[in-house]
Design a protein around this motif. Structure first.
Motif, PDB file in Angstrom:
ATOM      1  N   ALA A   1       0.851  -1.196   0.000  1.00  0.00           N
ATOM      2  CA  ALA A   1       0.000   0.000   0.000  1.00  0.00           C
ATOM      3  C   ALA A   1       0.886   1.245   0.000  1.00  0.00           C
ATOM      4  O   ALA A   1       2.033   1.219   0.453  1.00  0.00           O
ATOM      5  CB  ALA A   1      -0.911  -0.007   1.213  1.00  0.00           C
ATOM      6  N   SER A   2       0.343   2.338  -0.491  1.00  0.00           N
ATOM      7  CA  SER A   2       1.081   3.603  -0.510  1.00  0.00           C
ATOM      8  C   SER A   2       1.152   4.190   0.891  1.00  0.00           C
ATOM      9  O   SER A   2       0.452   3.744   1.811  1.00  0.00           O
ATOM     10  CB  SER A   2       0.381   4.595  -1.440  1.00  0.00           C
ATOM     11  OG  SER A   2      -0.874   4.971  -0.878  1.00  0.00           O
ATOM     12  N   GLY A   3       1.971   5.219   1.046  1.00  0.00           N
ATOM     13  CA  GLY A   3       2.023   5.934   2.318  1.00  0.00           C
ATOM     14  C   GLY A   3       0.654   6.461   2.701  1.00  0.00           C
ATOM     15  O   GLY A   3       0.210   6.323   3.841  1.00  0.00           O
ATOM     16  N   ARG A   4      -0.041   7.048   1.723  1.00  0.00           N
ATOM     17  CA  ARG A   4      -1.381   7.605   1.973  1.00  0.00           C
ATOM     18  C   ARG A   4      -2.348   6.507   2.432  1.00  0.00           C
ATOM     19  O   ARG A   4      -3.084   6.678   3.407  1.00  0.00           O
ATOM     20  CB  ARG A   4      -1.891   8.280   0.702  1.00  0.00           C
ATOM     21  CG  ARG A   4      -3.203   9.041   0.880  1.00  0.00           C
ATOM     22  CD  ARG A   4      -3.641   9.692  -0.437  1.00  0.00           C
ATOM     23  NE  ARG A   4      -2.614  10.517  -1.039  1.00  0.00           N
ATOM     24  CZ  ARG A   4      -2.352  11.784  -0.709  1.00  0.00           C
ATOM     25  NH1 ARG A   4      -3.048  12.360   0.258  1.00  0.00           N
ATOM     26  NH2 ARG A   4      -1.401  12.466  -1.330  1.00  0.00           N
ATOM     27  N   SER A   5      -2.339   5.371   1.739  1.00  0.00           N
ATOM     28  CA  SER A   5      -3.231   4.267   2.106  1.00  0.00           C
ATOM     29  C   SER A   5      -2.877   3.698   3.477  1.00  0.00           C
ATOM     30  O   SER A   5      -3.764   3.321   4.246  1.00  0.00           O
ATOM     31  CB  SER A   5      -3.181   3.160   1.060  1.00  0.00           C
ATOM     32  OG  SER A   5      -3.694   3.628  -0.173  1.00  0.00           O
ATOM     33  N   ASN A   6      -1.587   3.639   3.782  1.00  0.00           N
ATOM     34  CA  ASN A   6      -1.173   3.157   5.096  1.00  0.00           C
ATOM     35  C   ASN A   6      -1.636   4.083   6.207  1.00  0.00           C
ATOM     36  O   ASN A   6      -2.005   3.614   7.284  1.00  0.00           O
ATOM     37  CB  ASN A   6       0.341   2.949   5.148  1.00  0.00           C
ATOM     38  CG  ASN A   6       0.726   1.546   4.739  1.00  0.00           C
ATOM     39  OD1 ASN A   6       0.420   0.587   5.451  1.00  0.00           O
ATOM     40  ND2 ASN A   6       1.371   1.411   3.593  1.00  0.00           N
ATOM     41  N   VAL A   7      -1.633   5.380   5.970  1.00  0.00           N
ATOM     42  CA  VAL A   7      -2.157   6.325   6.965  1.00  0.00           C
ATOM     43  C   VAL A   7      -3.627   6.004   7.235  1.00  0.00           C
ATOM     44  O   VAL A   7      -4.067   5.967   8.390  1.00  0.00           O
ATOM     45  CB  VAL A   7      -1.980   7.785   6.506  1.00  0.00           C
ATOM     46  CG1 VAL A   7      -2.788   8.742   7.367  1.00  0.00           C
ATOM     47  CG2 VAL A   7      -0.500   8.165   6.517  1.00  0.00           C
ATOM     48  N   ARG A   8      -4.384   5.746   6.167  1.00  0.00           N
ATOM     49  CA  ARG A   8      -5.807   5.400   6.344  1.00  0.00           C
ATOM     50  C   ARG A   8      -5.961   4.100   7.136  1.00  0.00           C
ATOM     51  O   ARG A   8      -6.789   4.012   8.045  1.00  0.00           O
ATOM     52  CB  ARG A   8      -6.487   5.294   4.982  1.00  0.00           C
ATOM     53  CG  ARG A   8      -6.624   6.635   4.283  1.00  0.00           C
ATOM     54  CD  ARG A   8      -7.380   6.521   2.964  1.00  0.00           C
ATOM     55  NE  ARG A   8      -7.495   7.833   2.359  1.00  0.00           N
ATOM     56  CZ  ARG A   8      -7.045   8.151   1.141  1.00  0.00           C
ATOM     57  NH1 ARG A   8      -6.453   7.233   0.383  1.00  0.00           N
ATOM     58  NH2 ARG A   8      -7.191   9.378   0.677  1.00  0.00           N
ATOM     59  N   LEU A   9      -5.159   3.085   6.778  1.00  0.00           N
ATOM     60  CA  LEU A   9      -5.233   1.795   7.482  1.00  0.00           C
ATOM     61  C   LEU A   9      -4.864   1.937   8.957  1.00  0.00           C
ATOM     62  O   LEU A   9      -5.551   1.399   9.837  1.00  0.00           O
ATOM     63  CB  LEU A   9      -4.299   0.777   6.812  1.00  0.00           C
ATOM     64  CG  LEU A   9      -4.679   0.308   5.415  1.00  0.00           C
ATOM     65  CD1 LEU A   9      -3.520  -0.472   4.791  1.00  0.00           C
ATOM     66  CD2 LEU A   9      -5.938  -0.546   5.465  1.00  0.00           C
ATOM     67  N   LEU A  10      -3.778   2.647   9.232  1.00  0.00           N
ATOM     68  CA  LEU A  10      -3.345   2.839  10.612  1.00  0.00           C
ATOM     69  C   LEU A  10      -4.384   3.628  11.414  1.00  0.00           C
ATOM     70  O   LEU A  10      -4.633   3.328  12.580  1.00  0.00           O
ATOM     71  CB  LEU A  10      -1.993   3.557  10.663  1.00  0.00           C
ATOM     72  CG  LEU A  10      -0.790   2.757  10.145  1.00  0.00           C
ATOM     73  CD1 LEU A  10       0.423   3.663   9.999  1.00  0.00           C
ATOM     74  CD2 LEU A  10      -0.481   1.577  11.046  1.00  0.00           C
ATOM     75  N   GLY A  11      -4.966   4.632  10.776  1.00  0.00           N
ATOM     76  CA  GLY A  11      -5.992   5.428  11.449  1.00  0.00           C
ATOM     77  C   GLY A  11      -7.214   4.599  11.808  1.00  0.00           C
ATOM     78  O   GLY A  11      -7.733   4.692  12.929  1.00  0.00           O
TER      79      GLY A  11
END
Length: 197
Positions: free
Chosen positions: A65-75
């Motif tokens: 996943a991209s950095g942006r997608s990982n931020v969403r997943l982590l959130g």
């Protein structure tokens, strides 16, 4: 191996508490129990308020996943609402200084880029209780100054701080209480100046 034995740690609002000891003394285990990562085999843990545990900045990230997608997943994993996650996105993107890499899979990142993304996400919101395994300031020299300033602000804004550290100067600078651990037991407790002299 019993990592902790009869450990009782109190962290009240306004406290900045350090766990100090040699490797294997039980510091990280105590943090993980407090953060809810480990369930204690006996005794109990009581935490009031939101918790941010900065134990390993890259745990839970998906390499494809991209950095942006990982931020969403982590959130989402942290229990944040999608609207809140999106409101943090610009700050995380800007602070991490990843540029166009923010939208590329994180498997293409260097270790320093991964650390910057994890740190930017972990410090994007202020928790009630901040749990730290060492005073975290990742990245290269250029990023280090901004990360240090943000870390100080993040710690100051938390209602309580529980931190493991090997650094007596950091403990004296940041904390008002210190528990000394040895072989999973508390061997000393008090103000840093009393404990360390």
């Amino acid at each position: 191996v019993r990592a902790l034995r009869g450990v009782n740690i109190d962290v009240c609002e306004g406290d900045r508490v350090a766990l100090y000891g040699h490797n294997g003394s039980g510091k990280t285990t105590a943090l993980r129990v407090a953060a809810g990562v480990y369930e204690p085999s006996s005794g109990s843990v009581h935490v009031r308020g939101s918790v941010s545990a900065m134990l390993d900045l890259n745990v839970g990230m998906s390499p494809d996943a991209s950095g942006r997608s990982n931020v969403r997943l982590l959130g989402l994993h942290r229990g944040l609402k999608p609207k809140k996650i999106e409101s943090m996105m610009e700050d995380i993107e800007h602070f991490s200084q990843l540029g166009s890499f923010f939208d590329l899979p994180i498997r293409t990142y260097s270790a320093g880029m991964m650390a910057r993304l994890g740190f930017a996400f972990a410090t994007a919101t202020d928790p009630d209780v901040l749990i730290l395994d060492e005073w975290i300031t990742p990245g290269d020299a250029e990023f280090l100054k901004r990360a240090s300033e943000r870390m100080v602000s993040h710690a100051e804004n938390a209602r309580a701080l529980l931190m493991a550290s090997h650094s007596v100067p950091t403990i004296k600078k940041v904390c008002n209480k210190v528990y000394v651990l040895e072989k999973g037991r508390v061997t000393d407790f008090g103000a840093p100046d009393e404990v360390f002299g």
